[in-house]
Design an enzyme around this catalytic site. Structure first.
Site, PDB file in Angstrom:
ATOM      1  N   ASN A  11      42.995  45.721  41.293  1.00 52.16           N
ATOM      2  CA  ASN A  11      41.628  45.816  41.796  1.00 52.16           C
ATOM      3  C   ASN A  11      41.619  46.775  42.986  1.00 52.16           C
ATOM      4  OD1 ASN A  11      42.455  44.369  44.113  1.00 52.16           O
ATOM      5  ND2 ASN A  11      41.874  42.407  43.191  1.00 52.16           N
ATOM      6  N   GLU A  50      44.024  45.819  45.875  1.00 49.76           N
ATOM      7  CA  GLU A  50      45.422  45.961  45.464  1.00 49.76           C
ATOM      8  C   GLU A  50      45.814  47.438  45.366  1.00 49.76           C
ATOM      9  OE1 GLU A  50      45.408  41.823  42.831  1.00 49.76           O
ATOM     10  OE2 GLU A  50      45.162  43.779  41.860  1.00 49.76           O
ATOM     11  N   ASP A  71      41.906  38.587  34.617  1.00 49.85           N
ATOM     12  CA  ASP A  71      42.711  38.122  33.483  1.00 49.85           C
ATOM     13  C   ASP A  71      42.020  38.459  32.167  1.00 49.85           C
ATOM     14  OD1 ASP A  71      44.478  37.023  35.348  1.00 49.85           O
ATOM     15  OD2 ASP A  71      43.462  35.083  35.329  1.00 49.85           O
TER      16      ASP A  71
END
Length: 452
Positions: free
Chosen positions: A160, A163, A232
């Site tokens: 993301n 990150e 996920d």
């Protein structure tokens, strides 16, 4: 706080596996848990989700990871994390490595969910280096510490925004989307991942290939998103798309759509295959299908609660009789499918001077009717009736005009096999394409005689 209700969901790698299974993939989960109360719950949830759990390693001294979220009026106010995060034992590590080496050849892809919880040791990562060299397998990774996997040869990473910024050491940024679009080469230098899908919340997703920007996929707005676990869903969907043969652009758009569906759901952490396909139906303004099996796939999603009606014809010169016929047909059920003869088929059935209107024009007229849901062309040299379509589509109701009867209905055998109801609708007197053409020719001849 008075607790009104409590729901339990798979988390971490378990949630990635749950999304894969919900999308129709045969899924195996490899992880380490403790010998404690959650163990039985986890195995029951994995079984319910149809996830293979043959290599869930249990450590007596370990506490299974639990994340409890406390919410009021759908707003999370507190999160409590419990469980062991120190490295797994050497025995567990060796068991995992042996499992991966033995089973890797059977997998189409491996997805790693690594959030520094003690599972992905240096030795396990090193084993993946050898496995990828031997089997050239698609390996995707989501989490933190992407740089640790640079030697593995990752096919896909999905960081993301935060990150990604942490990975390249970027602390100063002003416009998230514009700044992130310049990060591709730095991310590639750190990770050597072939593909990077950088997710930026409401700003969508940026796709890089070996550090080079490829595509920006925007996302639709959600007023109140439930974002927990959306990453996920994204990595599970994009991985399935890519190993299934989708293009880079298709994979990113479909994964983005799956995540969008997922964040609208309050108490769910997965996007189901049915939801993804239904969204395609709802946002596809086209009624035309050229593939009967694709149409079958879509109507099957709706067949549990809706009746499917099929009728067929040439619909050459469209008239009021056609309109009344189709409106009455739609009243018999919920979804009306029109099987329309191709130009070649009409010519074989009606003669060399037909059709008057070409297929694309006939489809255009039918598409404008609100009572018509789907249109599919048909007709073959060896068979100009709808029998083969009936075998594939398996409609609930089949409709024809009352100028037909069971004795002259060539589709009767297929309809009986499909256990399909047959309805004959009264046709409007004096209204048919053949009669209209005849009247036009008669009027034309009379005009010619007068003029002569």
């Amino acid at each position: 706080m008075d607790v009104k209700n409590c729901t339990r969901k798979l988390g971490g790698a378990g949630n990635v596996a749950a999304n894969l299974a919900a999308l129709g993939a045969q899924t195996s989960l490899c992880s380490v848990i403790g010998d404690d109360f959650p163990k039985q719950k986890i195995h029951a949830m994995l079984e319910e989700a149809q996830i293979c759990a043959h290599h869930i390693v249990v450590e007596d001294s370990r506490k299974t990871l639990l994340k409890a979220r406390l919410s009021v009026d759908d707003n999370m106010i507190y999160r409590i994390d419990r469980g062991t995060t120190h490295p797994i034992t050497k025995d567990s590590e060796q068991s995992i490595i042996e499992y991966l080496k033995d089973k890797a050849k059977d997998f189409d892809a491996i997805i790693i969910s690594d959030y520094n919880k003690g599972f992905m040791s240096g030795n396990i990562i090193e084993s993946l280096v050898g496995i990828n060299r031997e089997h050239n397998i698609f390996i995707a990774m989501d989490g933190r510490g992407y740089h640790k996997y640079a030697r593995v040869g990752l096919s896909l990473i999905t960081p993301n925004f935060d990150e990604g910024a942490e990975l390249i050491g970027c602390k100063d940024y002003y416009q998230r989307l514009q700044d992130a679009a310049t990060w591709g080469e730095d991310i590639y230098d750190k990770t050597r991942a072939r593909l990077c899908a950088l997710t930026i919340d409401k700003d969508g997703v940026l796709l890089f290939k070996k550090g080079i920007f490829q595509y920006h996929s925007a996302t639709r707005c959600v007023k109140k998103p439930y974002v927990c676990g959306a990453g996920d869903t994204f990595i599970a969907t994009q991985t399935l798309c890519l190993i299934g043969g989708s293009s880079l652009y298709q994979s990113i758009d479909i994964a983005n759509k799956a995540a969008w569906i997922r964040i609208q759901k309050k108490n769910a952490t997965v996007c189901h295959q049915k939801e993804l396909l239904m969204d395609s139906i709802n946002h596809n303004s086209e009624k035309l299908f050229n593939n009967s099996h694709r149409l079958k796939q879509l109507i099957d999603l709706q067949k549990e609660s809706k009746k499917i009606i099929l009728t067929n014809g040439c619909f050459d010169i469209f008239h009021s009789g056609h309109v009344k016929y189709l409106e009455k047909a739609k009243q018999l059920g919920d979804i009306l499918i029109i099987a329309i003869n191709t130009d070649e088929s009409v010519q074989r059935l009606k003669g060399e001077d037909r059709p008057i209107n070409k297929l694309k024009d006939r489809i255009s007229v039918l598409s404008a009717l609100s009572c018509v849901d789907y249109i599919i062309p048909f007709g073959a040299n060896e068979n100009d009736n709808a029998s083969e379509l009936i075998k594939v589509l398996q409609p609930d109701i089949y409709v024809k005009g009352n100028d037909y009867n069971p004795k002259n209905l060539k589709e009767l055998g297929s309809l009986k096999e499909a256990n399909c109801e047959i309805h004959f609708i009264p046709i409007v007197p004096h209204q048919s394409t053949t009669k209209i053409i005849r009247r036009i020719r008669t009027a034309s001849n009379q005009t010619l005689k007068k003029s002569s």
